[in-house]
Design a protein around this motif. Structure first.
Motif, mmCIF file in Angstrom:
data_model
loop_
_atom_site.group_PDB
_atom_site.id
_atom_site.type_symbol
_atom_site.label_atom_id
_atom_site.label_comp_id
_atom_site.label_asym_id
_atom_site.label_seq_id
_atom_site.Cartn_x
_atom_site.Cartn_y
_atom_site.Cartn_z
ATOM 1 N N ALA A 119 37.243 45.618 44.846
ATOM 2 C CA ALA A 119 36.634 44.982 46.011
ATOM 3 C C ALA A 119 35.680 43.859 45.631
ATOM 4 O O ALA A 119 35.327 43.038 46.486
ATOM 5 C CB ALA A 119 35.898 46.024 46.847
ATOM 6 N N HIS A 120 35.279 43.804 44.352
ATOM 7 C CA HIS A 120 34.240 42.850 43.961
ATOM 8 C C HIS A 120 34.680 41.837 42.915
ATOM 9 O O HIS A 120 33.834 41.155 42.319
ATOM 10 C CB HIS A 120 32.997 43.604 43.477
ATOM 11 N N THR A 121 35.968 41.723 42.674
ATOM 12 C CA THR A 121 36.431 40.656 41.789
ATOM 13 C C THR A 121 37.812 40.193 42.233
ATOM 14 O O THR A 121 38.632 40.996 42.695
ATOM 15 C CB THR A 121 36.469 41.085 40.319
ATOM 16 N N LYS A 122 38.041 38.901 42.104
ATOM 17 C CA LYS A 122 39.367 38.338 42.362
ATOM 18 C C LYS A 122 40.128 38.126 41.062
ATOM 19 O O LYS A 122 41.280 37.685 41.069
ATOM 20 C CB LYS A 122 39.227 37.024 43.133
ATOM 21 N N LYS A 123 39.474 38.433 39.948
ATOM 22 C CA LYS A 123 40.129 38.320 38.644
ATOM 23 C C LYS A 123 41.145 39.460 38.467
ATOM 24 O O LYS A 123 41.135 40.446 39.207
ATOM 25 C CB LYS A 123 39.085 38.424 37.529
ATOM 26 N N LYS A 124 41.998 39.314 37.458
ATOM 27 C CA LYS A 124 42.856 40.438 37.091
ATOM 28 C C LYS A 124 41.969 41.614 36.696
ATOM 29 O O LYS A 124 40.987 41.436 35.973
ATOM 30 C CB LYS A 124 43.761 40.073 35.909
ATOM 31 N N LEU A 125 42.334 42.799 37.159
ATOM 32 C CA LEU A 125 41.527 43.985 36.895
ATOM 33 C C LEU A 125 42.286 44.942 35.986
ATOM 34 O O LEU A 125 43.413 45.343 36.293
ATOM 35 C CB LEU A 125 41.179 44.686 38.211
ATOM 36 N N LYS A 126 41.644 45.283 34.873
ATOM 37 C CA LYS A 126 42.215 46.280 33.952
ATOM 38 C C LYS A 126 41.404 47.567 34.054
ATOM 39 O O LYS A 126 40.176 47.530 34.153
ATOM 40 C CB LYS A 126 42.194 45.760 32.513
ATOM 41 N N PHE A 127 42.098 48.683 34.024
ATOM 42 C CA PHE A 127 41.416 49.971 34.043
ATOM 43 C C PHE A 127 41.960 50.818 32.903
ATOM 44 O O PHE A 127 43.164 50.834 32.648
ATOM 45 C CB PHE A 127 41.632 50.686 35.383
ATOM 46 N N THR A 128 41.064 51.516 32.209
ATOM 47 C CA THR A 128 41.455 52.263 31.016
ATOM 48 C C THR A 128 41.483 53.765 31.260
ATOM 49 O O THR A 128 40.671 54.302 32.015
ATOM 50 C CB THR A 128 40.503 51.966 29.846
#
Length: 339
Positions: A119-128
């Motif tokens: 909800a707080h970034t328009k960048k590509k989001l990576k989750f580990t």
């Protein structure tokens, strides 16, 4: 070209948890702790964006440890009666929970922080997420009696959460498998199969992070024992090259990993570690660009992702921020230099 990313973890602010520790104690409880975790997550998203990174993550701010953060939401695990166990082939002792019954998720594991980040970034989001083989190496088995069977049970649970993270809008799901660099034969034999089970059905980008560990003394001592060449990747990279996983990481800067091992990952995107996590010395952007240039001898430029060698969790916040800036600026220089 040269999209930048971090391996996963970032230092926790002193108001959230103990600093400069791999297993820090929280500074709050209950709703106050949940709010502090959210605040720290947003702080680091902004810091990554300000540094100029192309792919951002939550910095694992809501997890005390990259493995236990997942295990806390798994039924069949006894956290009350931890035991001391040697992990990573007895490299160091850790207090670990015990598997005492069939494994099952209690519910969603990382919905709060993943949805907050999305909800707080328009960048590509990576989750580990921790990989199944590494989880098996970080718990005491008192139920399954077979580590491959237990790894597949964990892989099924990881897959459930990974599919849910994808539905949350996560662009890249990364599994962390430092155990691949310790149990090389087993990693090639069944570790990659368990990893693929964890990633089954994902249509987002999938990644696996394989490192030589955080910059803690036990890992530094181990690295010093490995000689002038670190060839652990050589045994598992061919199996990963044949796998369904899209991206593979490796340590590079200030390591003794022969760079030609990258060629074993033909067809994969390669997260090239250009930032040392075992030193407080901040790399210059030119050093980052030079490391990228050396990687170009073995990996097509469209497949190189400049990255940190490992997580930055035990570092100071100030050093970590400067290293993120060097990573982004070094990649910018490399784009100009090698276009």
């Amino acid at each position: 070209m040269f999209e930048t990313a971090i391996a996963g973890s970032l230092p926790k602010p002193e108001w959230l948890a103990e600093t400069n520790k791999l297993w820090p104690k929280w500074m709050a409880e209950g709703d106050s702790l949940k709010q502090a975790k959210a605040d720290a997550t947003l702080l680091w998203i902004k810091a990554q964006e300000d540094a100029g990174l192309d792919v951002v993550g939550d910095g694992e701010q809501s997890r005390q440890h990259f493995v236990h953060g997942f295990l806390e939401q798994v039924e069949g695990i006894d956290f009350e009666n931890k035991v001391t166990m040697g992990i990573r082939n007895n490299r160091y002792d850790a207090q670990v929970p015990q598997v005492i019954a069939p494994l099952r998720l209690k519910g969603r594991v990382h919905a709060f922080e993943a949805q907050l980040a999305r909800a707080h970034t328009k960048k590509k989001l990576k989750f580990t997420l921790p990989g199944p083989m590494t989880i098996v190496d970080t718990v005491a088995d008192r139920f399954y009696g077979d580590k491959v069977k237990m790894a597949m049970a964990f892989a099924e649970l990881l897959n459930q959460e990974a599919l849910a993270l994808q539905a949350d809008g996560v662009d890249i799901v990364q599994f962390d498998e430092p155990a691949f660099n310790v149990y090389m034969e087993e990693a090639a034999d069944w570790g990659v199969k368990a990893l693929e089970r964890a990633a089954q059905g994902l249509t987002c980008t999938t990644a696996v992070h394989i490192c030589y560990g955080y910059g803690i003394q036990a890992n530094i001592d181990w690295k010093n024992s490995l000689g002038h060449e670190w060839r652990q990747y050589e045994k598992v990279f061919p199996a990963l090259a044949k796998s369904s996983i899209d991206q593979v990481s490796l340590e590079c800067f200030h390591s003794h990993v022969p760079m030609d091992l990258m060629a074993l990952l033909e067809g994969k995107d390669v997260m090239v570690g250009v930032i040392d996590v075992a030193s407080d010395v901040v790399e210059t952007p030119e050093e980052v660009a030079d490391t990228i240039g050396r990687a170009l001898q073995f990996v097509p430029k469209a497949r190189i992702i400049p990255c940190t060698n490992c997580g930055l969790a035990p570092m100071s916040r100030e050093v970590a921020e400067k290293k993120l800036q060097a990573l982004a600026e070094g990649a910018r220089i490399a784009r100009e230099r090698y276009r």
